[in-house]
Design a protein around this motif. Structure first.
Motif, PDB file in Angstrom:
ATOM      1  N   PRO A  34      25.061  38.750  37.520  1.00  0.00           N
ATOM      2  CA  PRO A  34      26.307  38.261  38.053  1.00  0.00           C
ATOM      3  C   PRO A  34      26.662  39.159  39.500  1.00  0.00           C
ATOM      4  O   PRO A  34      27.457  38.803  40.320  1.00  0.00           O
ATOM      5  CB  PRO A  34      27.448  38.821  37.046  1.00  0.00           C
ATOM      6  N   ASP A  35      26.093  40.289  39.657  1.00  0.00           N
ATOM      7  CA  ASP A  35      26.127  40.830  40.813  1.00  0.00           C
ATOM      8  C   ASP A  35      25.602  40.284  42.025  1.00  0.00           C
ATOM      9  O   ASP A  35      26.235  40.184  43.026  1.00  0.00           O
ATOM     10  CB  ASP A  35      25.392  42.418  40.641  1.00  0.00           C
ATOM     11  N   TYR A  36      24.380  39.598  41.832  1.00  0.00           N
ATOM     12  CA  TYR A  36      23.781  38.730  42.915  1.00  0.00           C
ATOM     13  C   TYR A  36      24.679  37.491  42.970  1.00  0.00           C
ATOM     14  O   TYR A  36      24.829  37.015  44.272  1.00  0.00           O
ATOM     15  CB  TYR A  36      22.321  38.400  42.480  1.00  0.00           C
ATOM     16  N   MET A  37      25.324  37.104  42.041  1.00  0.00           N
ATOM     17  CA  MET A  37      26.558  35.890  42.045  1.00  0.00           C
ATOM     18  C   MET A  37      27.253  36.350  42.993  1.00  0.00           C
ATOM     19  O   MET A  37      27.838  35.406  43.740  1.00  0.00           O
ATOM     20  CB  MET A  37      26.662  35.261  40.783  1.00  0.00           C
ATOM     21  N   SER A  38      27.749  37.786  42.863  1.00  0.00           N
ATOM     22  CA  SER A  38      28.932  37.783  43.804  1.00  0.00           C
ATOM     23  C   SER A  38      28.687  37.975  45.196  1.00  0.00           C
ATOM     24  O   SER A  38      29.297  37.753  45.948  1.00  0.00           O
ATOM     25  CB  SER A  38      29.450  39.424  43.153  1.00  0.00           C
ATOM     26  N   ASP A  39      27.464  38.503  45.183  1.00  0.00           N
ATOM     27  CA  ASP A  39      26.706  38.623  46.645  1.00  0.00           C
ATOM     28  C   ASP A  39      26.908  37.249  47.357  1.00  0.00           C
ATOM     29  O   ASP A  39      27.168  36.987  48.739  1.00  0.00           O
ATOM     30  CB  ASP A  39      25.434  39.255  46.798  1.00  0.00           C
ATOM     31  N   ILE A  40      26.228  36.160  46.570  1.00  0.00           N
ATOM     32  CA  ILE A  40      26.335  34.832  47.131  1.00  0.00           C
ATOM     33  C   ILE A  40      27.510  34.268  47.243  1.00  0.00           C
ATOM     34  O   ILE A  40      27.815  33.602  48.465  1.00  0.00           O
ATOM     35  CB  ILE A  40      25.409  34.061  46.297  1.00  0.00           C
ATOM     36  N   THR A  41      28.435  34.712  46.630  1.00  0.00           N
ATOM     37  CA  THR A  41      29.934  34.039  46.711  1.00  0.00           C
ATOM     38  C   THR A  41      30.567  34.677  48.172  1.00  0.00           C
ATOM     39  O   THR A  41      30.957  34.151  48.824  1.00  0.00           O
ATOM     40  CB  THR A  41      30.729  34.440  45.463  1.00  0.00           C
ATOM     41  N   THR A  42      30.017  35.993  48.122  1.00  0.00           N
ATOM     42  CA  THR A  42      30.710  36.784  49.341  1.00  0.00           C
ATOM     43  C   THR A  42      30.217  36.119  50.768  1.00  0.00           C
ATOM     44  O   THR A  42      30.758  36.052  51.758  1.00  0.00           O
ATOM     45  CB  THR A  42      30.508  38.372  49.285  1.00  0.00           C
TER      46      THR A  42
END
Length: 335
Positions: A34-42
């Motif tokens: 989920p941390d990388y998912m947050s980075d991609i979303t940002t």
């Protein structure tokens, strides 16, 4: 159940430790996604972001997913090996013990019960070791880790997740109260059906001589119906678990995005992207929390039958025969 674990070999204990390490590694990798998912979303929502950066973050997510899959394969491999070798040893020990039994021990257990204890009961223990031990280790670690990850992200989201967990636990508790007695009686009913079937086979000539086929068929039908009704009740009750889990999980997802919509609408322009990113991450972690509690519930499904089976096997292994082989000395021969 844990008393029978004393028969584990050193090699099996070592394999269990390797499986434990791979389970922890899988949990860490799953909760890192989920941390990388947050980075991609940002990156996607930020104007002027480079596509190269998105590809890098996506590549890391792919590598983490492959690592998680590798850990799952390692865990499953060692769990299967431990379950197979342990059950093989238990069958051999039980067979050797039964060979030493005299008439008193055979009448105490009955032949039909000994057959069940060396086949079906051992299978239940093997299933628990192969599946249950992984769940016992994995579910609490995942639950605590995921809760720590989401604890400070938002009071409203945390409250929604807490309500979903409480509803899930109450539902599982009610379900377990209903099916636990049935699970415990299933091994006794299996003994009974083996007893009736073996009685009919060994006394086949007597049954035919007295024209008692209808009586024996009715007797077997009764034993078979008792076991079938018990299995139908437990399977039908447990069939509610998957739709229940999906309903709670989807309801939690809806609650997270609903609450997130209000929080994003109320946030300042500079904080909207951060709130949206937190919502995406929180939704992933909340699913992990629900899944961990579901794994715990599956342990309680496997535990009752495995525990009863382990006690039944230990009864055989701990029984000492009343008739033992003596020793002959030289003096005795001379006398």
């Amino acid at each position: 159940m844990f008393r029978i674990m004393r028969y584990l070999s050193k090699a099996e204990i070592g394999q269990m430790l390797i499986a434990l390490v791979s389970i922890v590694g899988q949990i860490w990798l799953d909760l890192t996604l989920p941390d990388y998912m947050s980075d991609i979303t940002t990156l996607v929502e930020t104007p002027g972001s480079e596509m190269h950066d998105i590809w890098i973050a996506g590549g890391k997510m792919l590598l983490i997913s492959l690592g998680s899959a590798a850990c799952a394969i390692i865990t499953g491999y060692f769990a299967a090996r431990i379950g197979a070798s342990f059950s093989q040893r238990l069958r051999s020990m039980e067979f050797r013990k039964v060979e030493s039994f005299g008439p008193a021990e055979m009448s105490r257990f009955s032949t039909a019960s000994l057959i069940t204890r060396s086949t079906n009961d051992i299978t239940q223990i093997q299933m628990f070791i192969t599946m249950g031990l992984m769940m016992i280790v994995k579910s609490p670690i995942m639950a605590v880790w995921a809760v720590c990850k989401i604890a400070g992200d938002g009071l409203e989201w945390t409250l929604a997740t807490g309500i979903a967990v409480v509803v899930l636990l109450v539902s599982i508790t009610i379900l377990m109260v209903l099916v636990m007695p049935k699970f415990k009686s299933m091994q006794r009913l299996t003994d009974n059906i083996n007893l009736v079937a073996r009685e009919n086979l060994t006394g086949l000539r007597v049954v035919r001589a007295y024209n008692a086929e209808d009586y024996q068929e009715a007797k077997f039908t009764k034993a078979n119906k008792e076991l079938t009704d018990t299995q139908l009740f437990t399977n039908r009750a447990m069939a509610f678990m998957m739709p229940l889990m999906n309903t709670i999980m989807n309801g939690l997802m809806l609650a997270v995005y609903w609450i997130g919509a209000y929080l994003i609408d109320a946030a300042d322009a500079a904080d909207k992207l951060t709130t949206f990113s937190n919502m995406v991450v929180f939704s992933s972690y909340s699913v992990q929390v629900i899944m961990s509690f579901l794994l715990m519930s599956m342990v309680f499904v496997l535990w009752p039958r495995a525990d009863v089976s382990a006690q039944r096997v230990l009864e055989v292994l701990d029984t000492e025969s009343l008739i033992t082989d003596g020793t002959r000395s030289d003096a005795g021969e001379a006398g």
